[in-house]
Design a protein around this motif. Structure first.
Motif, PDB file in Angstrom:
ATOM      1  N   VAL A 178      -6.076  -7.717  -0.642  1.00 16.79           N
ATOM      2  CA  VAL A 178      -4.921  -7.035  -0.075  1.00 16.79           C
ATOM      3  C   VAL A 178      -3.751  -7.254  -1.033  1.00 16.79           C
ATOM      4  O   VAL A 178      -3.451  -8.381  -1.393  1.00 16.79           O
ATOM      5  CB  VAL A 178      -4.587  -7.604   1.324  1.00 16.79           C
ATOM      6  N   VAL A 179      -3.100  -6.172  -1.449  1.00 18.46           N
ATOM      7  CA  VAL A 179      -1.965  -6.274  -2.359  1.00 18.46           C
ATOM      8  C   VAL A 179      -0.681  -6.341  -1.538  1.00 18.46           C
ATOM      9  O   VAL A 179      -0.455  -5.505  -0.655  1.00 18.46           O
ATOM     10  CB  VAL A 179      -1.902  -5.074  -3.328  1.00 18.46           C
ATOM     11  N   THR A 180       0.148  -7.346  -1.846  1.00 20.78           N
ATOM     12  CA  THR A 180       1.440  -7.496  -1.174  1.00 20.78           C
ATOM     13  C   THR A 180       2.551  -7.495  -2.209  1.00 20.78           C
ATOM     14  O   THR A 180       2.358  -7.925  -3.350  1.00 20.78           O
ATOM     15  CB  THR A 180       1.516  -8.807  -0.371  1.00 20.78           C
ATOM     16  N   SER A 181       3.696  -7.005  -1.790  1.00 23.23           N
ATOM     17  CA  SER A 181       4.879  -7.018  -2.650  1.00 23.23           C
ATOM     18  C   SER A 181       6.107  -7.000  -1.764  1.00 23.23           C
ATOM     19  O   SER A 181       6.182  -6.209  -0.810  1.00 23.23           O
ATOM     20  CB  SER A 181       4.876  -5.792  -3.568  1.00 23.23           C
ATOM     21  N   GLU A 182       7.037  -7.886  -2.045  1.00 19.85           N
ATOM     22  CA  GLU A 182       8.312  -7.945  -1.339  1.00 19.85           C
ATOM     23  C   GLU A 182       8.158  -7.959   0.182  1.00 19.85           C
ATOM     24  O   GLU A 182       8.859  -7.253   0.906  1.00 19.85           O
ATOM     25  CB  GLU A 182       9.211  -6.794  -1.787  1.00 19.85           C
ATOM     26  N   GLY A 183       7.193  -8.738   0.655  1.00 15.80           N
ATOM     27  CA  GLY A 183       7.020  -8.918   2.092  1.00 15.80           C
ATOM     28  C   GLY A 183       6.258  -7.819   2.806  1.00 15.80           C
ATOM     29  O   GLY A 183       6.229  -7.783   4.028  1.00 15.80           O
ATOM     30  N   CYS A 184       5.619  -6.927   2.033  1.00 15.98           N
ATOM     31  CA  CYS A 184       4.859  -5.823   2.640  1.00 15.98           C
ATOM     32  C   CYS A 184       3.458  -5.742   2.058  1.00 15.98           C
ATOM     33  O   CYS A 184       3.250  -6.033   0.881  1.00 15.98           O
ATOM     34  CB  CYS A 184       5.543  -4.490   2.372  1.00 15.98           C
ATOM     35  N   VAL A 185       2.517  -5.315   2.883  1.00 18.88           N
ATOM     36  CA  VAL A 185       1.176  -4.965   2.412  1.00 18.88           C
ATOM     37  C   VAL A 185       1.287  -3.552   1.864  1.00 18.88           C
ATOM     38  O   VAL A 185       1.771  -2.647   2.556  1.00 18.88           O
ATOM     39  CB  VAL A 185       0.148  -5.007   3.562  1.00 18.88           C
ATOM     40  N   ILE A 186       0.851  -3.357   0.615  1.00 17.84           N
ATOM     41  CA  ILE A 186       0.945  -2.023   0.029  1.00 17.84           C
ATOM     42  C   ILE A 186      -0.413  -1.373  -0.215  1.00 17.84           C
ATOM     43  O   ILE A 186      -0.490  -0.162  -0.368  1.00 17.84           O
ATOM     44  CB  ILE A 186       1.779  -2.018  -1.274  1.00 17.84           C
ATOM     45  N   GLN A 187      -1.484  -2.161  -0.225  1.00 16.55           N
ATOM     46  CA  GLN A 187      -2.819  -1.597  -0.451  1.00 16.55           C
ATOM     47  C   GLN A 187      -3.877  -2.584   0.048  1.00 16.55           C
ATOM     48  O   GLN A 187      -3.727  -3.789  -0.130  1.00 16.55           O
ATOM     49  CB  GLN A 187      -3.033  -1.352  -1.950  1.00 16.55           C
ATOM     50  N   VAL A 188      -4.925  -2.055   0.669  1.00 15.62           N
ATOM     51  CA  VAL A 188      -6.074  -2.847   1.091  1.00 15.62           C
ATOM     52  C   VAL A 188      -7.290  -2.215   0.440  1.00 15.62           C
ATOM     53  O   VAL A 188      -7.532  -1.012   0.595  1.00 15.62           O
ATOM     54  CB  VAL A 188      -6.237  -2.850   2.627  1.00 15.62           C
ATOM     55  N   ARG A 189      -8.036  -3.017  -0.301  1.00 13.62           N
ATOM     56  CA  ARG A 189      -9.186  -2.469  -1.022  1.00 13.62           C
ATOM     57  C   ARG A 189     -10.165  -1.794  -0.065  1.00 13.62           C
ATOM     58  O   ARG A 189     -10.533  -2.343   0.966  1.00 13.62           O
ATOM     59  CB  ARG A 189      -9.908  -3.564  -1.804  1.00 13.62           C
ATOM     60  N   GLY A 190     -10.555  -0.570  -0.444  1.00 13.42           N
ATOM     61  CA  GLY A 190     -11.519   0.176   0.344  1.00 13.42           C
ATOM     62  C   GLY A 190     -10.909   1.004   1.467  1.00 13.42           C
ATOM     63  O   GLY A 190     -11.633   1.641   2.223  1.00 13.42           O
TER      64      GLY A 190
END
Length: 81
Positions: free
Chosen positions: A41-53
């Motif tokens: 799971v990609v996070t940036s600045e306190g947000c989830v921005i992408q989940v693989r798949g």
């Protein structure tokens, strides 16, 4: 359009103490209260921005039980094109 999912504050605060996986982001694992687990799971600045798949983030902030930095990289920018 993709929606961003905010990481609950208690987990976002914990992530701040860890190194970035890449410039401006961290790759984490997320476990939901239901027991479902997402390993990349990609996070940036306190947000989830992408989940693989997944094209959209498949959970809400209220469902999150834990978040742990694991730095398990994948080319998430390529996956979204």
């Amino acid at each position: 359009m993709k929606r961003l999912v905010h990481i609950p504050q208690e987990w976002a605060s914990r992530l701040q103490g860890h190194q970035e996986t890449g410039m401006g982001y961290q790759v984490v694992s997320v476990t939901l209260k239901s027991g479902k687990h997402f390993e990349q799971v990609v996070t940036s600045e306190g947000c989830v921005i992408q989940v693989r798949g997944h094209h959209e983030v498949p959970f809400t902030p209220e469902e999150v039980a834990s978040v742990d930095v694991n730095h398990k990289r994948w080319n998430f920018r390529e996956a979204t094109r």
